[in-house]
Design an enzyme around this catalytic site. Structure first.
Site, PDB file in Angstrom:
ATOM      1  N   LYS A  72      16.651  24.758  34.426  1.00 36.07           N
ATOM      2  CA  LYS A  72      17.984  24.521  33.866  1.00 36.07           C
ATOM      3  C   LYS A  72      18.373  23.082  34.148  1.00 36.07           C
ATOM      4  O   LYS A  72      18.352  22.636  35.292  1.00 36.07           O
ATOM      5  CB  LYS A  72      19.005  25.480  34.477  1.00 36.07           C
ATOM      6  CG  LYS A  72      20.359  25.397  33.791  1.00 36.07           C
ATOM      7  CD  LYS A  72      21.355  26.343  34.398  1.00 36.07           C
ATOM      8  CE  LYS A  72      22.626  26.363  33.549  1.00 36.07           C
ATOM      9  NZ  LYS A  72      23.152  25.013  33.249  1.00 36.07           N
ATOM     10  N   ASP A  80      20.954  19.677  33.944  1.00 41.19           N
ATOM     11  CA  ASP A  80      22.371  19.317  34.054  1.00 41.19           C
ATOM     12  C   ASP A  80      22.646  18.133  33.140  1.00 41.19           C
ATOM     13  O   ASP A  80      22.633  16.973  33.565  1.00 41.19           O
ATOM     14  CB  ASP A  80      22.700  18.977  35.510  1.00 41.19           C
ATOM     15  CG  ASP A  80      24.200  18.888  35.755  1.00 41.19           C
ATOM     16  OD1 ASP A  80      24.973  19.266  34.860  1.00 41.19           O
ATOM     17  OD2 ASP A  80      24.600  18.440  36.841  1.00 41.19           O
ATOM     18  N   GLU A  99      19.141  22.138  39.165  1.00 41.88           N
ATOM     19  CA  GLU A  99      20.304  22.984  38.913  1.00 41.88           C
ATOM     20  C   GLU A  99      19.982  24.471  38.913  1.00 41.88           C
ATOM     21  O   GLU A  99      20.812  25.291  39.301  1.00 41.88           O
ATOM     22  CB  GLU A  99      20.963  22.603  37.584  1.00 41.88           C
ATOM     23  CG  GLU A  99      22.303  23.289  37.399  1.00 41.88           C
ATOM     24  CD  GLU A  99      22.984  22.931  36.089  1.00 41.88           C
ATOM     25  OE1 GLU A  99      24.141  23.329  35.918  1.00 41.88           O
ATOM     26  OE2 GLU A  99      22.361  22.284  35.239  1.00 41.88           O
TER      27      GLU A  99
END
Length: 339
Positions: free
Chosen positions: A22, A24, A168
Site C-alpha cells: 500500500k 502513501d 504504509e
C-alpha cells in the site's frame, strides 16, 4: 475501484489472494489514447496531468495501443519510501504548469502502476490474475514509472515486511476478482500499519457543536533528548462520549496559563495544561518535522509518569536495532525482501 479497510484473509484462504504494498501517495487513473498523449485523473475526477510533467513520456510507451492504467503517484525520500509530505509540494499545481515544471526538477514523482482496467477493450470482468499478467507483459518500467510485483499468498509475511521497512501497509486482492469502477469492494482489502507510542498531554482545543464544553482535541508532546517537551500534534479521535467527559474533568483540573511545549506550537485557541497526563496514541507515520500523521487516542496511562513516558524519537533518529514502533518509521530500513 477502491479497497475496503479490513484484516488479512484467513490463513486457509491465503493462496486465493495477492498482496501488494500500500503506497502513501495520490491515486491516479492514466488514460492513454494511443496517440502519444496521456491524461491523468485524480479520484475526484479532476485532470491533474499538468501537475506532473515528468510523466508525459509515458504516453508514448505503448505506441498506438489504447489503454487505461490504475496507479499511485508518489514522491520518494532518500531511502526510496513514499513521503506524502514531499508529494504535497507537487499536488494542486495542475493549473500552474510553469511552477509544476520547476517543482518537477526539485521533487520528481514516481508513478506506481498496479492495474489495467482497459487494454484495447474493457477488462472489467477479467480476473485480477489475468489483468495482472497483461499489465506485467506491457513492461512499463521507466525513469518515473514502474510496475512493482505482487506476491500470491504469504500475506502475513508481506504485511510484516512492510512494517519492518516503515511502509504504509498492504492491499489484499482476491485473485478471481474483476475490476469494479467506483466501488469500494471487499475483493480489495487495505491494511494500514499503525504505530503506538506514549505521549504527554500539554493542552486541548474546545469542541464545537455537540462537543461544546468538551475537548475537541488534545495537544500532545514527547520529551526530546535535552528534556524539552516537543509538540507532536493534535489528537481528536478515539474516545467514547464517557471517556471524553472524563478527560475533560482531568484537563480542567490541570489547567494553567503557561504553554508547556518548547517551542510554543502555532495553535490558535489552545488551553494549556500542566504536563502530567500520559496517554497512548496510534498513528500512521511521522512528518519530517516529527508530527504524528492520522493520530488516534488509545487510552490514558495512569501507570506512567511524564518522566517515564516518551523517548527522544520525536527529535532524533534512534538506533536501527531498536524495536520501538517509532524507530521502524524513521530509521533507514534493512535490505528489502522479495515480499
Amino acid at each position: 475501484m477502491l479497497a475496503t479497510p479490513g484484516r488479512l484473509p484467513p490463513a486457509a484462504q491465503d493462496a486465493r489472494w495477492a498482496y501488494e504494498t500500500k503506497q502513501d501517495g495520490q491515486r491516479a487513473v492514466v488514460y492513454l489514447p494511443g496517440d502519444g498523449t496521456l491524461l491523468l485523473r485524480a479520484r475526484s475526477g479532476e485532470a491533474i496531468t499538468a501537475a506532473y510533467p515528468e510523466l508525459q513520456p509515458l504516453g508514448e510507451a505503448l505506441g498506438r495501443v489504447p489503454a487505461v492504467l490504475d496507479g499511485e503517484v508518489l514522491a520518494l525520500d532518500e531511502q526510496g519510501r513514499a513521503d506524502f509530505q514531499l508529494l504535497q509540494s507537487r499536488m494542486g499545481l495542475a493549473h500552474a504548469p510553469a511552477r509544476a515544471a520547476r517543482m518537477a526538477a526539485r521533487v520528481p514523482v514516481h508513478l506506481i502502476l498496479f492495474d489495467v482496467p482497459y487494454l484495447e477493450e474493457p477488462l472489467f470482468t477479467v480476473p485480477y490474475t489475468d489483468r495482472r499478467g497483461l499489465l506485467e507483459s506491457l513492461a512499463l518500467h521507466g525513469p518515473y514509472w514502474s510496475t512493482p510485483g505482487a506476491v500470491v499468498g504469504h500475506g502475513a509475511e508481506a504485511l510484516r515486511a512492510t512494517r519492518e521497512h516503515g511502509l504504509e501497509g498492504v492491499v489484499c486482492k482476491r485473485l478471481d476478482s474483476g475490476y469494479e469502477p467506483g466501488v469500494r469492494s471487499r475483493a480489495w482489502i487495505k491494511i494500514r500499519n499503525r504505530r503506538a507510542e506514549d505521549v504527554i498531554v500539554g493542552g486541548w482545543l474546545p469542541g464545537r457543536g455537540r462537543l461544546a464544553g468538551l475537548p475537541g482535541a488534545v495537544l500532545v508532546g514527547q520529551r526530546s533528548a535535552d528534556g524539552r517537551l516537543r509538540y507532536v500534534g493534535g489528537v481528536g479521535t478515539g474516545w467514547s462520549g464517557t471517556e471524553r467527559a472524563e478527560l475533560a474533568a482531568l484537563l480542567r483540573a490541570a489547567e494553567t496559563g503557561t504553554c508547556p511545549f518548547d517551542p510554543v506550537p502555532p495553535v490558535a485557541n489552545a488551553h494549556w495544561v500542566l504536563p502530567r497526563l500520559v496517554g497512548e496514541v496510534n498513528y500512521s507515520t511521522r512528518t519530517r518535522a516529527g508530527l504524528l500523521r492520522q493520530p488516534s487516542w488509545l487510552r490514558l496511562r495512569p501507570d506512567l509518569t511524564p518522566q517515564e513516558s516518551s523517548s527522544s524519537c520525536a527529535s532524533a533518529c534512534c538506533s536501527s536495532r531498536s524495536t520501538r514502533p517509532c524507530c521502524t518509521s524513521r530509521c533507514p530500513p534493512s535490505p528489502r525482501t522479495s515480499s
